[in-house]
Every structure is written in C-alpha cells, then in structure tokens.
Write a protein that holds these residues in place. Structure first.
Motif, PDB file in Angstrom:
ATOM      1  N   THR B 160       0.843  -1.184   0.000  1.00 55.62           N
ATOM      2  CA  THR B 160       0.000   0.000   0.000  1.00 55.62           C
ATOM      3  C   THR B 160       0.882   1.239   0.000  1.00 55.62           C
ATOM      4  O   THR B 160       2.047   1.182   0.338  1.00 55.62           O
ATOM      5  CB  THR B 160      -0.889   0.030   1.248  1.00 55.62           C
ATOM      6  OG1 THR B 160      -0.048   0.098   2.387  1.00 55.62           O
ATOM      7  CG2 THR B 160      -1.764  -1.194   1.308  1.00 55.62           C
ATOM      8  N   TYR B 161       0.294   2.351  -0.390  1.00 47.09           N
ATOM      9  CA  TYR B 161       1.095   3.561  -0.568  1.00 47.09           C
ATOM     10  C   TYR B 161       0.585   4.695   0.297  1.00 47.09           C
ATOM     11  O   TYR B 161       0.810   5.850   0.020  1.00 47.09           O
ATOM     12  CB  TYR B 161       1.118   3.958  -2.043  1.00 47.09           C
ATOM     13  CG  TYR B 161       1.408   2.774  -2.919  1.00 47.09           C
ATOM     14  CD1 TYR B 161       2.657   2.177  -2.884  1.00 47.09           C
ATOM     15  CD2 TYR B 161       0.422   2.210  -3.705  1.00 47.09           C
ATOM     16  CE1 TYR B 161       2.940   1.060  -3.634  1.00 47.09           C
ATOM     17  CE2 TYR B 161       0.696   1.093  -4.468  1.00 47.09           C
ATOM     18  CZ  TYR B 161       1.947   0.527  -4.417  1.00 47.09           C
ATOM     19  OH  TYR B 161       2.210  -0.582  -5.165  1.00 47.09           O
ATOM     20  N   GLU B 162      -0.114   4.384   1.373  1.00 47.37           N
ATOM     21  CA  GLU B 162      -0.571   5.384   2.324  1.00 47.37           C
ATOM     22  C   GLU B 162       0.615   6.198   2.808  1.00 47.37           C
ATOM     23  O   GLU B 162       1.607   5.656   3.262  1.00 47.37           O
ATOM     24  CB  GLU B 162      -1.212   4.706   3.552  1.00 47.37           C
ATOM     25  CG  GLU B 162      -2.360   3.784   3.257  1.00 47.37           C
ATOM     26  CD  GLU B 162      -3.628   4.530   2.859  1.00 47.37           C
ATOM     27  OE1 GLU B 162      -3.611   5.769   2.851  1.00 47.37           O
ATOM     28  OE2 GLU B 162      -4.625   3.849   2.539  1.00 47.37           O
ATOM     29  N   GLY B 163       0.510   7.486   2.764  1.00 49.63           N
ATOM     30  CA  GLY B 163       1.549   8.342   3.326  1.00 49.63           C
ATOM     31  C   GLY B 163       2.882   8.205   2.626  1.00 49.63           C
ATOM     32  O   GLY B 163       3.904   8.635   3.113  1.00 49.63           O
ATOM     33  N   ASP B 164       2.879   7.588   1.480  1.00 48.27           N
ATOM     34  CA  ASP B 164       4.136   7.289   0.807  1.00 48.27           C
ATOM     35  C   ASP B 164       4.508   8.362  -0.194  1.00 48.27           C
ATOM     36  O   ASP B 164       5.418   8.183  -0.978  1.00 48.27           O
ATOM     37  CB  ASP B 164       4.003   5.965   0.062  1.00 48.27           C
ATOM     38  CG  ASP B 164       4.821   4.883   0.718  1.00 48.27           C
ATOM     39  OD1 ASP B 164       4.694   3.753   0.282  1.00 48.27           O
ATOM     40  OD2 ASP B 164       5.606   5.200   1.623  1.00 48.27           O
ATOM     41  N   ASN B 165       3.831   9.451  -0.187  1.00 50.17           N
ATOM     42  CA  ASN B 165       3.995  10.498  -1.200  1.00 50.17           C
ATOM     43  C   ASN B 165       4.286   9.908  -2.582  1.00 50.17           C
ATOM     44  O   ASN B 165       5.246  10.260  -3.254  1.00 50.17           O
ATOM     45  CB  ASN B 165       5.028  11.541  -0.798  1.00 50.17           C
ATOM     46  CG  ASN B 165       6.401  10.930  -0.484  1.00 50.17           C
ATOM     47  OD1 ASN B 165       6.523   9.718  -0.282  1.00 50.17           O
ATOM     48  ND2 ASN B 165       7.399  11.775  -0.494  1.00 50.17           N
ATOM     49  N   LEU B 166       3.402   8.983  -2.973  1.00 51.33           N
ATOM     50  CA  LEU B 166       3.551   8.321  -4.261  1.00 51.33           C
ATOM     51  C   LEU B 166       3.559   9.330  -5.417  1.00 51.33           C
ATOM     52  O   LEU B 166       4.301   9.167  -6.390  1.00 51.33           O
ATOM     53  CB  LEU B 166       2.417   7.304  -4.451  1.00 51.33           C
ATOM     54  CG  LEU B 166       2.322   6.634  -5.817  1.00 51.33           C
ATOM     55  CD1 LEU B 166       3.596   5.871  -6.136  1.00 51.33           C
ATOM     56  CD2 LEU B 166       1.126   5.690  -5.857  1.00 51.33           C
ATOM     57  N   ALA B 167       2.749  10.374  -5.281  1.00 49.26           N
ATOM     58  CA  ALA B 167       2.700  11.379  -6.344  1.00 49.26           C
ATOM     59  C   ALA B 167       4.083  11.960  -6.601  1.00 49.26           C
ATOM     60  O   ALA B 167       4.531  12.084  -7.747  1.00 49.26           O
ATOM     61  CB  ALA B 167       1.717  12.486  -5.961  1.00 49.26           C
ATOM     62  N   GLU B 168       4.775  12.275  -5.525  1.00 44.63           N
ATOM     63  CA  GLU B 168       6.112  12.864  -5.642  1.00 44.63           C
ATOM     64  C   GLU B 168       7.074  11.883  -6.313  1.00 44.63           C
ATOM     65  O   GLU B 168       7.898  12.278  -7.142  1.00 44.63           O
ATOM     66  CB  GLU B 168       6.594  13.199  -4.229  1.00 44.63           C
ATOM     67  CG  GLU B 168       7.654  14.276  -4.167  1.00 44.63           C
ATOM     68  CD  GLU B 168       8.160  14.402  -2.744  1.00 44.63           C
ATOM     69  OE1 GLU B 168       7.319  14.519  -1.814  1.00 44.63           O
ATOM     70  OE2 GLU B 168       9.387  14.357  -2.561  1.00 44.63           O
ATOM     71  N   VAL B 169       6.973  10.613  -5.933  1.00 44.57           N
ATOM     72  CA  VAL B 169       7.863   9.612  -6.537  1.00 44.57           C
ATOM     73  C   VAL B 169       7.573   9.498  -8.037  1.00 44.57           C
ATOM     74  O   VAL B 169       8.487   9.434  -8.857  1.00 44.57           O
ATOM     75  CB  VAL B 169       7.708   8.248  -5.830  1.00 44.57           C
ATOM     76  CG1 VAL B 169       8.502   7.170  -6.555  1.00 44.57           C
ATOM     77  CG2 VAL B 169       8.167   8.346  -4.376  1.00 44.57           C
TER      78      VAL B 169
END
Lengths: 238, 238
Positions: B160-169
């Motif tokens: 999961t990508y909760e709080g993972d600032n996936l957008a930034e990556v």
C-alpha cells in the motif's frame, strides 16, 4: 525480407558464470548465432567472458556487434539500424540468434536499442527477452545485506548525480543503490556523513568477478581511484 | 553446538522454473535438506512448486518451515529463533541445507530473518546467498519493456502507498515499479491519470506462471478485483 527466426536477448548475470539461468543456458546453446556487443572490433566483451565456457564455436557462429559511443542521436540510430539489419539477416536464414547482455537485458543495457531498431524495420520480428540476475541483487548477495523488506522503498540511481537531488532521495528511501558510483564517490560520501549514513553503506566493485571487492568502511574510499564497475548500497537502519 | 554445514538461501526466480540459476540448481540438488517456507503446516509453497521438478525426495529431505504472520515483534522473533534452531540442527549433522525463496532472497523476502536469527545463536554459522531473478526483471521481460537506461532513475515501492507520497515519486523518477499493487490500484490509477501517465503503465500479475496476465490498458482495471501477486510498471516517456 521476413525473419522466421527469433532473437533472444539473454541476460547473463553480472559476472559469476553460474548465475546464468537455465533458460539462458538453453537459449545460448541452441542459438545458431550468438551476437556479442563490443565497444570496437576485437575488444574484450565482459558478457562473452562470462558465458564463453557454454558456447561452442564449432557448432555456432559468434559474431561481434560493434557499438560505439555517439554524441549525436543520428549516428547512434544509424549504428543500431545497421546492427539490426545484420541480426535480421541471420533470422531470415531460419536461425535463432542470441544477444548477450551483462546482468539483465532491460536494466541499463543497450539491448532495447537493437530490439527497437529491428521492430522499426520489421514490426512483426520475433524477439524474446530472457531476464537475468542484475548487479543490485548479486551485490546484495555478495555482501549478505538485505536490500529491502516489508513496506520498504528502494531507489536505484546510475552514474553521476549532478542535479539529481541525491540528498532528497537519501532522505526519502530506505535503500538507495548508486550504480557506477566511482566518479561521484567523494560527493556521495559527504552527503552520507552529513546524514550519519556512512556506517550504513557498502561498496562493491566487479561483483562476481575474481577481482571483486567489498568495502564496508566506505570513508576509506575518499580520494581513491575507484573501479568503473562499482556500486554503493546505502541502507537506512530500521 | 557448532554447525559445519552451510545454509544456502536460494532465490528460485518469480515463477518460470527455467529462471532458476545454474548455481541455484547445483545447490538445491546437492543439499541434504531443503527447507520450504509455508504459511501453515501443509500449505502450498509457491517457491517449492517452481523447483519441485529439480528435487529428489528419495535422496534429500524436504522440510516445511512454518512462518505465520505475527502482530507482535516478540512472537515473530520466537518463531524465527525456533526455525533457526531447526536449521542449525541439520547443519550440525554435517549436511548442507537450502532455504527456498521466490525471486531473490534479499528482495522483499523473509530469508534475512532466518539468517539473522541463526547468527544470533551462532555468530560464525556459514550462510551463503544465491541471488535470483527478481519479479521486476521478469515482469519487464514478459512485457518487453525497458526498465531503465542511461542516466534514468528507478523507484520500487511495495504494498500500500498510504503516506508514501507516491505522487512525488511518480514525478521524480523515470520508472516506478509498484509491487503488490492490487489493493491500491484505484488510487494509483487516479494519480496516473492526473499526470497523463496511464498510457505509460503496464500491469503484470503472476509473472512467469501459467496464469500470467499482462494488461496495457490499465484504466480497464479500475474497480476490478485483482490478484495479490501483481505489479505495475510506470515508465515515463523519454
């Protein structure tokens, strides 16, 4: 001209001949022609050195494909077009061909350029990729260091890191692998020290080769002349 | 108790039995005992399914190691300590042992927990890692998609990508591989659409297995129930 044969892009792993896959071995040994990328005619090929013991020049043709550095995209495209035509000629003769790449064919390799050029010339040409063990996995195994686990995040960055906001990547990822780190090492060490990460970094050069080197005291590398085939694994403590 | 034998952590690749390495095959076939991690006694092991054809139960012992999920670190540690003791008992009997892991033993695997527990009990115990082809390389090969080239940067994010600032990556890396993407897919698709990246993503599930699925029209996956063993490769056009 149609090509009834298949081109196999074979990843031979990063150095240890035993890290070739069973599929890679089967494909290499049954290919009528094995194409070996070299930087100039007659130059040594690391990929060929890795798998030479599995090839049989009395039964298969070993052919060099010269891949020179080009500053201009046009020169590069012309080179790949010529190489693609040469490979297609073999396939047209109903032979299968293999193209050797160190590590994995789709991980910092030139294989895709050959595949793209061949498809441009013949959209339906048959191309199969045989994946290989890449340097990041072989280096982690050599060190015995876990690369990533559970919900951890991995970043892989190649070559020089100018303008690459490396500091930010070091701050935001659990594990960072810096490929071809040699020329940037002093700057990297500075960033690691600033972050208290220098004790959590390991340097590996020529992974899987007899001259393999593993250095855990990475600060000792400062100012030293380093091997071109070297990487650094930085793993933040949990 | 000292352990004259060696434990080999063997990466068997992600599914295709032919993606085992030559070293992996040699080690598996010469190991007196092959340890197979399972989620409960008698459960099916994917890793064993991959290499079953290479094992010979008439000459070697195949032993399950039960690895259950634990919410508490203490329960987990006790489980690994017990498993470590069991493996060390085999090594003490002068046999070598192999521990199977899908993909690569140091890439989102549980192998390191066994190795760490064994070293805690016996600092000099002999442990060797045999790297394997990981899912990211096998998936790229199945799709025929270049993972990274030249100066490109790769990020790998699991689960999961909760709080993972996936957008930034997604904004800062050339290629992003999202592992075990199933449960987060709708949110991921939303981020991809916002960035015009949905046409540059490929979904692969059960890579290397007969039921392997490759989906290039990733928006068609919205709202669908997806396989747990699935990943998404997002590759920004150059």
């Amino acid at each position: 001209l149609t090509s009834p044969g298949t081109l196999y892009g074979v990843g031979v792993g990063p150095g240890d001949p035993e890290l070739l896959t069973l599929k890679g071995l089967r494909v290499l040994q049954s290919a009528g022609v094995v194409f070996v990328p070299v930087s100039r005619p007659g130059a040594r090929s690391l990929a060929r050195t890795i798998v030479d013991r599995y090839l049989d020049p009395s039964k298969q043709r070993i052919v060099e494909l010269v891949i020179e550095m080009h500053d201009d995209e046009a020169g590069l495209a012309a080179q790949w077009a010529a190489n693609a035509a040469q490979v297609r000629e073999v396939l047209a003769g109903h032979a299968d061909a293999a193209y050797l790449t160190e590590g994995d064919p789709l991980f910092y390799s030139t294989f895709i350029h050959l595949a793209d050029a061949m498809r441009q010339q013949e959209p339906d040409v048959s191309i199969v990729v045989v994946p290989g063990v890449s340097s990041i996995h072989a280096a982690a195994a050599a060190v015995g260091l876990n690369l990533v686990e559970r919900d951890e995040r991995l970043a892989v960055l190649p070559a020089t890191y100018e303008g690459d906001n490396l500091a930010e990547v070091l701050d935001n990822f659990d594990t960072v692998v810096l490929l071809k780190v040699a020329s940037a090492m002093d700057r990297v060490l500075h960033l690691l020290e600033e972050r208290g990460l220098s004790r959590h970094a390991v340097y590996v050069s020529r992974c899987g080769w007899p001259e393999e080197q593993i250095v855990t005291d990475v600060l000792s590398l400062r100012g030293r002349r380093l091997d071109y085939f070297s990487l650094l694994i930085v793993r933040r403590p949990r």
